[in-house]
Design a protein around this motif. Structure first.
Motif, PDB file in Angstrom:
ATOM      1  N   ALA A 121       0.859  -1.190   0.000  1.00 18.47           N
ATOM      2  CA  ALA A 121       0.000   0.000   0.000  1.00 18.47           C
ATOM      3  C   ALA A 121       0.888   1.229   0.000  1.00 18.47           C
ATOM      4  O   ALA A 121       1.924   1.260   0.681  1.00 18.47           O
ATOM      5  CB  ALA A 121      -0.929   0.005   1.200  1.00 18.47           C
ATOM      6  N   ASP A 122       0.483   2.245  -0.747  1.00 17.41           N
ATOM      7  CA  ASP A 122       1.285   3.466  -0.824  1.00 17.41           C
ATOM      8  C   ASP A 122       1.161   4.324   0.430  1.00 17.41           C
ATOM      9  O   ASP A 122       2.099   5.046   0.782  1.00 17.41           O
ATOM     10  CB  ASP A 122       0.861   4.299  -2.045  1.00 17.41           C
ATOM     11  N   HIS A 123       0.011   4.274   1.108  1.00 24.50           N
ATOM     12  CA  HIS A 123      -0.177   5.132   2.274  1.00 24.50           C
ATOM     13  C   HIS A 123       0.430   4.485   3.512  1.00 24.50           C
ATOM     14  O   HIS A 123       0.596   3.256   3.581  1.00 24.50           O
ATOM     15  CB  HIS A 123      -1.670   5.419   2.498  1.00 24.50           C
ATOM     16  N   ALA A 124       0.757   5.325   4.496  1.00 23.01           N
ATOM     17  CA  ALA A 124       1.364   4.848   5.737  1.00 23.01           C
ATOM     18  C   ALA A 124       0.296   4.199   6.610  1.00 23.01           C
ATOM     19  O   ALA A 124      -0.737   4.802   6.903  1.00 23.01           O
ATOM     20  CB  ALA A 124       2.020   6.002   6.488  1.00 23.01           C
ATOM     21  N   LEU A 125       0.540   2.962   7.016  1.00 21.42           N
ATOM     22  CA  LEU A 125      -0.414   2.230   7.828  1.00 21.42           C
ATOM     23  C   LEU A 125       0.312   1.276   8.760  1.00 21.42           C
ATOM     24  O   LEU A 125       1.214   0.545   8.348  1.00 21.42           O
ATOM     25  CB  LEU A 125      -1.377   1.431   6.933  1.00 21.42           C
ATOM     26  N   ALA A 126      -0.079   1.305  10.017  1.00 21.31           N
ATOM     27  CA  ALA A 126       0.393   0.338  11.002  1.00 21.31           C
ATOM     28  C   ALA A 126      -0.748   0.106  11.976  1.00 21.31           C
ATOM     29  O   ALA A 126      -1.350   1.066  12.471  1.00 21.31           O
ATOM     30  CB  ALA A 126       1.623   0.849  11.735  1.00 21.31           C
ATOM     31  N   CYS A 127      -1.075  -1.143  12.218  1.00 12.27           N
ATOM     32  CA  CYS A 127      -2.184  -1.424  13.127  1.00 12.27           C
ATOM     33  C   CYS A 127      -1.982  -2.766  13.800  1.00 12.27           C
ATOM     34  O   CYS A 127      -1.225  -3.619  13.333  1.00 12.27           O
ATOM     35  CB  CYS A 127      -3.522  -1.384  12.395  1.00 12.27           C
ATOM     36  N   ALA A 128      -2.649  -2.903  14.935  1.00 15.04           N
ATOM     37  CA  ALA A 128      -2.647  -4.152  15.684  1.00 15.04           C
ATOM     38  C   ALA A 128      -4.046  -4.751  15.608  1.00 15.04           C
ATOM     39  O   ALA A 128      -5.021  -4.077  15.941  1.00 15.04           O
ATOM     40  CB  ALA A 128      -2.249  -3.905  17.135  1.00 15.04           C
ATOM     41  N   VAL A 129      -4.143  -5.977  15.160  1.00 15.31           N
ATOM     42  CA  VAL A 129      -5.433  -6.653  15.025  1.00 15.31           C
ATOM     43  C   VAL A 129      -5.512  -7.746  16.086  1.00 15.31           C
ATOM     44  O   VAL A 129      -4.774  -8.727  16.020  1.00 15.31           O
ATOM     45  CB  VAL A 129      -5.602  -7.261  13.614  1.00 15.31           C
ATOM     46  N   PRO A 130      -6.368  -7.583  17.095  1.00 14.35           N
ATOM     47  CA  PRO A 130      -6.446  -8.585  18.164  1.00 14.35           C
ATOM     48  C   PRO A 130      -7.106  -9.870  17.688  1.00 14.35           C
ATOM     49  O   PRO A 130      -7.750  -9.917  16.644  1.00 14.35           O
ATOM     50  CB  PRO A 130      -7.315  -7.875  19.220  1.00 14.35           C
ATOM     51  N   GLY A 131      -6.916 -10.909  18.465  1.00 19.26           N
ATOM     52  CA  GLY A 131      -7.538 -12.185  18.145  1.00 19.26           C
ATOM     53  C   GLY A 131      -6.525 -13.225  17.736  1.00 19.26           C
ATOM     54  O   GLY A 131      -5.370 -12.929  17.422  1.00 19.26           O
ATOM     55  N   ARG A 132      -6.974 -14.467  17.721  1.00 19.07           N
ATOM     56  CA  ARG A 132      -6.090 -15.582  17.410  1.00 19.07           C
ATOM     57  C   ARG A 132      -5.534 -15.481  15.999  1.00 19.07           C
ATOM     58  O   ARG A 132      -4.414 -15.891  15.725  1.00 19.07           O
ATOM     59  CB  ARG A 132      -6.857 -16.897  17.592  1.00 19.07           C
ATOM     60  N   GLU A 133      -6.310 -14.917  15.073  1.00 17.56           N
ATOM     61  CA  GLU A 133      -5.865 -14.795  13.686  1.00 17.56           C
ATOM     62  C   GLU A 133      -5.433 -13.371  13.357  1.00 17.56           C
ATOM     63  O   GLU A 133      -5.314 -13.007  12.192  1.00 17.56           O
ATOM     64  CB  GLU A 133      -7.002 -15.235  12.749  1.00 17.56           C
ATOM     65  N   GLY A 134      -5.192 -12.562  14.382  1.00 11.54           N
ATOM     66  CA  GLY A 134      -4.753 -11.193  14.178  1.00 11.54           C
ATOM     67  C   GLY A 134      -3.244 -11.074  14.267  1.00 11.54           C
ATOM     68  O   GLY A 134      -2.503 -12.024  14.036  1.00 11.54           O
ATOM     69  N   GLY A 135      -2.781  -9.897  14.623  1.00 13.11           N
ATOM     70  CA  GLY A 135      -1.358  -9.646  14.728  1.00 13.11           C
ATOM     71  C   GLY A 135      -1.044  -8.208  14.361  1.00 13.11           C
ATOM     72  O   GLY A 135      -1.905  -7.338  14.382  1.00 13.11           O
ATOM     73  N   VAL A 136       0.203  -7.973  14.025  1.00 16.86           N
ATOM     74  CA  VAL A 136       0.670  -6.634  13.653  1.00 16.86           C
ATOM     75  C   VAL A 136       0.760  -6.544  12.141  1.00 16.86           C
ATOM     76  O   VAL A 136       1.299  -7.445  11.485  1.00 16.86           O
ATOM     77  CB  VAL A 136       2.040  -6.324  14.290  1.00 16.86           C
ATOM     78  N   LEU A 137       0.232  -5.458  11.601  1.00 18.06           N
ATOM     79  CA  LEU A 137       0.276  -5.233  10.157  1.00 18.06           C
ATOM     80  C   LEU A 137       0.906  -3.877   9.875  1.00 18.06           C
ATOM     81  O   LEU A 137       0.601  -2.890  10.542  1.00 18.06           O
ATOM     82  CB  LEU A 137      -1.131  -5.293   9.556  1.00 18.06           C
ATOM     83  N   VAL A 138       1.803  -3.850   8.873  1.00 17.70           N
ATOM     84  CA  VAL A 138       2.469  -2.606   8.452  1.00 17.70           C
ATOM     85  C   VAL A 138       2.421  -2.535   6.938  1.00 17.70           C
ATOM     86  O   VAL A 138       2.595  -3.549   6.249  1.00 17.70           O
ATOM     87  CB  VAL A 138       3.936  -2.570   8.933  1.00 17.70           C
TER      88      VAL A 138
END
Length: 236
Positions: A121-138
């Protein structure tokens, strides 16, 4: 009476005190205690009113009126409806990110010992997704702008959101705000919680990678927003 005191006093103390900025985790715990005390006080107050001067053999006086039991049932349904209203539900953005991570659309790489899903993705993004199938995304748009230590700081910040279960705190606060929007304390709690979780995650990340790297990362990723500027200033 205790519920009224909590509703009136807690928001004033927890939104107008400077110590909450320096000790966000303590402030979050204080908010939780205020909510628990408010709910317990409300329930006990209703119970005392209903059960006052009632015989132990028939405390609800169901035999006095055929509709009294119906009234009690309606009250219980109202409490149940409130509980359903404040249940924690993931947002649409979290669901979308989780689906992308589950489907493998976001390949993983390890950053500072943490598996991170990297999405194109061209835009700046960082997020934490809770849950067993979640995690950190950048996003690659953010990763390309950051130095190695800055990227590690961003990942440490998002990981702190997961380990400290900030999503639950925010979801509960926002659900309570939706359930009782006329209560000033509910609005103040939701607003403060969204800010305090960012401060708490910053503190955890700063302990791991250092304040300077995190401050630089915040300026790159979120320096144009009011909260980002406050976070950067706080880390100086």
């Amino acid at each position: 009476m205790s519920a009224l005191v909590v509703v009136v006093v807690a928001p004033r103390v927890l939104t107008r005190s400077a110590w909450t900025i320096s000790h966000p985790r303590t402030a979050l715990v204080s908010w939780s205690l205020a909510v628990v005390l408010g709910v317990v006080g409300f329930v006990l107050g209703i119970a005392f009113v209903v059960l006052a001067d009632r015989p132990l053999t028939d405390p609800f006086r169901l035999g006095d009126s055929p509709t009294h039991g119906l009234n009690i049932g309606v009250a219980l349904l109202a409490v149940l409806a409130f509980v359903v209203a404040v249940r924690v539900r993931p947002g649409a953005d979290q669901v979308a990110v989780r689906e992308a991570m589950r489907a493998g659309a976001a390949p993983h790489r390890e950053i500072d010992g943490t598996p991170v899903a990297v999405v194109e993705a061209d835009h700046a993004l960082a997020c934490a997704v809770p849950g067993r199938e979640g995690g950190v995304l950048v996003s690659t748009g953010l990763a390309d702008l950051l130095r190695t230590d800055e990227l590690e700081a961003v990942v440490a910040h998002e990981r702190a959101h997961l380990t400290q279960r900030h999503a639950v705190a925010v979801a509960v606060a926002e659900s309570i705000e939706r359930a009782v929007p006329w209560v000033p304390g509910a609005r103040a709690m939701a607003r403060s919680t969204r800010v305090l979780v960012e401060f708490a995650a910053d503190d955890a990340a700063a302990r791991r990678v250092g304040r300077d790297a995190l401050r630089r990362a915040v300026l790159v990723a979120d320096g144009t927003s009011a909260l980002g500027a406050i976070r950067a200033s706080r880390l100086e």
